[in-house]
Design an enzyme around this catalytic site. Structure first.
Site, PDB file in Angstrom:
ATOM      1  N   LYS A   1     -71.330  25.201 -57.485  1.00 48.42           N
ATOM      2  CA  LYS A   1     -72.497  24.382 -57.861  1.00 48.42           C
ATOM      3  C   LYS A   1     -72.481  24.080 -59.354  1.00 48.42           C
ATOM      4  O   LYS A   1     -72.821  22.964 -59.785  1.00 48.42           O
ATOM      5  CB  LYS A   1     -73.794  25.101 -57.484  1.00 48.42           C
ATOM      6  CG  LYS A   1     -75.079  24.339 -57.875  1.00 48.42           C
ATOM      7  CD  LYS A   1     -75.153  22.966 -57.223  1.00 48.42           C
ATOM      8  CE  LYS A   1     -76.358  22.166 -57.722  1.00 48.42           C
ATOM      9  NZ  LYS A   1     -77.642  22.703 -57.274  1.00 48.42           N
TER      10      LYS A   1
ATOM     11  N   LYS B   1     -81.011  23.372 -67.507  1.00 46.74           N
ATOM     12  CA  LYS B   1     -80.797  24.774 -67.147  1.00 46.74           C
ATOM     13  C   LYS B   1     -79.430  24.982 -66.524  1.00 46.74           C
ATOM     14  O   LYS B   1     -78.686  25.909 -66.862  1.00 46.74           O
ATOM     15  CB  LYS B   1     -81.911  25.223 -66.192  1.00 46.74           C
ATOM     16  CG  LYS B   1     -81.819  26.660 -65.714  1.00 46.74           C
ATOM     17  CD  LYS B   1     -81.131  26.795 -64.349  1.00 46.74           C
ATOM     18  CE  LYS B   1     -81.938  26.146 -63.253  1.00 46.74           C
ATOM     19  NZ  LYS B   1     -81.303  26.366 -61.909  1.00 46.74           N
TER      20      LYS B   1
END
Length: 293
Positions: free
Chosen positions: A171, A239
């Site tokens: 990811k 983030k």
């Protein structure tokens, strides 16, 4: 059919929980903001008042939370999943967090008799609503096999990519590629506009060649329209790029392009665009050129 506790009912988690309920499972949802349980309840699901209440009778626990500290608190905290769910429960963490945190949590889960998969997703709000997410799964092969029927309810491309933490690593790579594509797409549109080109026609022909991508298909029109309602917010992509840059440094991998787009995403957030869709990185690049954002 199974009893599923779904913790974290935001932009992504809410439609995923509703899909599971509509598939015939009994879904018990919990969210820190109780009003976000309403779509699940409207679909026939149940709202819980705490994590402990949600997981008490669950066969499967699913989590979709913003960041590593949130997942640690919900899973391993005093009032968390590992303290209140039944040993043997399958835990599927759909959140995007640091790979090392996932690996640590998987170890804790195993020691206490639980099975944990990291299963971060890609596809944004549209993918969640359409049950068309790409899901990259880390963990044991047998646990992945057990989880597959649930994953198939919410996703379209589902791949077991390795042991615990592997899903988060893949990811991170995904977010690196997407951010780079968004940044270059924004630059290309600004370049086209500067020369007075028919940008709609240009985007159409670019999409038919090697420059074509899912990012171009989904984000170009947002940039052309200057319409940045969130599907995946800049603050979350910021983030995620922090995860990438930190993990790359630990691995001794140099990512100069990734570092640049991470800085640009940070600048977009600092400029007050954190709540906008990540395609609003266009605004930061437009400002650098002194153009209409």
């Amino acid at each position: 059919m199974s009893t599923i506790a779904f913790i974290g009912l935001g932009i992504m988690g809410s439609p995923m929980a509703v899909h599971l309920q509509n598939a015939g499972h009994r879904v018990i949802g919990y969210n820190r903001s109780p009003e976000k349980t309403q779509p699940l309840v409207a679909a026939g699901g149940t709202a819980a008042g705490s994590v402990a209440e949600a997981v008490a009778d669950a066969d499967v626990v699913a989590t979709m939370l913003p960041d590593s500290p949130d997942v640690v608190d919900v899973l391993a905290g005093e009032d968390g999943v590992l303290a209140h769910a039944r040993p043997g429960t399958l835990i599927i963490d759909f959140s995007t967090i640091r790979p090392d945190v996932t690996t640590e949590l998987a170890g804790q889960a195993t020691e206490r008799g639980f099975r944990l998969l990291d299963a971060p997703v890609s596809g944004g709000e549209a993918g969640a609503k359409n049950a068309a997410l790409s899901i990259m799964v880390g963990g044991g092969a047998e646990d992945f096999e057990t989880a597959t029927p649930y994953l198939e309810v919410v996703g379209k491309t589902i791949v077991h990519v390795g042991p615990a933490g592997s899903g988060q690593t893949v990811k991170a790579a995904n977010q690196l590629i997407v951010a780079g594509n968004i940044g270059l797409l924004a630059e290309a549109i600004l370049f086209l506009e500067a020369y007075g080109v028919d940008t709609t026609a240009a985007v159409r022909v670019l999409g038919g060649g090697l420059a074509g991508s899912a990012v171009l298909d989904q984000k170009a029109q947002k940039m052309l329209d200057r319409s940045f309602e969130p599907g995946f917010r800049i603050e979350l992509h910021h983030k995620d790029l922090g995860i990438v840059t930190s993990a790359a440094r630990e691995a001794g991998v140099t990512i100069p392009l990734g570092a640049t787009v991470a800085q640009l995403m940070g600048a977009a957030r600092a400029a007050g665009d954190g709540s906008l869709d990540h395609s609003a990185l266009f605004r930061t690049l437009a400002r650098l050129s002194g153009r209409d954002a």
